[in-house]
Design a protein around this motif. Structure first.
Motif: not given
Length: 186
Positions: A150-153, A158-160, A166-168, A170-174
């Motif tokens: 759900r967070f990934f989607f 905001d970005s394509d 994926v970097e974001e 990992h930053q938020k849900h490493y």
């Protein structure tokens, strides 16, 4: 805020005749209500049902270009999906949808392991035309990927750029990304 990208979710179930309100459907509703991300949910129990559902989306839905993510929630082993006790390889799936998934992100829930070699992932991407394929290296009996999905989607609104997303993620849900072994092939 109006979102331009939609999610098409196809969930493998034991029997499409039995109407159940699955965890996946509930979480797609949360995405719609809380994050205003529209989706279509279908279920299937055979490869023909999978092909028909994606075919209907491709040919009958005039908003197909707006569906950036094809979310597949299907059991399986390694790089196979299992429908009605039959296993289908990702290579077979790629050939079914040859050239039909241009620019789409194909995302698998953690009901099956996604562990592609660079050749396998490139084959899938080249044959289908998909932008990326993602999933998990771990199938955990008690930890579903649904909340991370759900967070990934939501990040795609905001970005394509899959790498940036994926970097974001990992930053938020490493910890959860690491635990479930989130993977992206592009």
């Amino acid at each position: 805020m109006d979102y331009e990208n939609f999610i098409f979710c196809l969930e493998g179930v034991p029997d499409v005749e039995i109407n159940t309100n699955t965890e996946v459907l509930k979480n797609l509703e949360i995405l719609a209500f809380e994050h205003k991300i529209p989706s279509i949910y279908k279920n299937c129990d055979t490869i023909e049902g999978l092909e028909e559902s994606l075919g209907n989306l491709l040919y009958d839905d005039h908003n197909f270009k707006d569906y950036e993510i094809i979310y597949l929630v299907m059991p399986g082993q390694e790089n196979n999906i299992c429908l009605h006790d039959y296993y289908y390889s990702l290579e077979e799936i790629a050939e079914l949808f040859e050239g039909k998934l241009k620019g789409k992100i194909i995302h698998f829930a953690n009901k099956k392991i996604l562990d592609l070699t660079s050749e396998e992932s490139q084959y899938f991407l080249d044959v289908t035309g998909a932008k990326a394929i993602s999933g998990y290296g771990i199938v955990h009996p008690t930890v579903s990927s649904i909340h991370l999905d759900r967070f990934f989607f939501s990040l795609f609104q905001d970005s394509d750029d899959p790498v940036e997303i994926v970097e974001e993620l990992h930053q938020k849900h490493y910890a959860l990304c690491k635990f479930l072994d989130f993977r992206l092939y592009y």
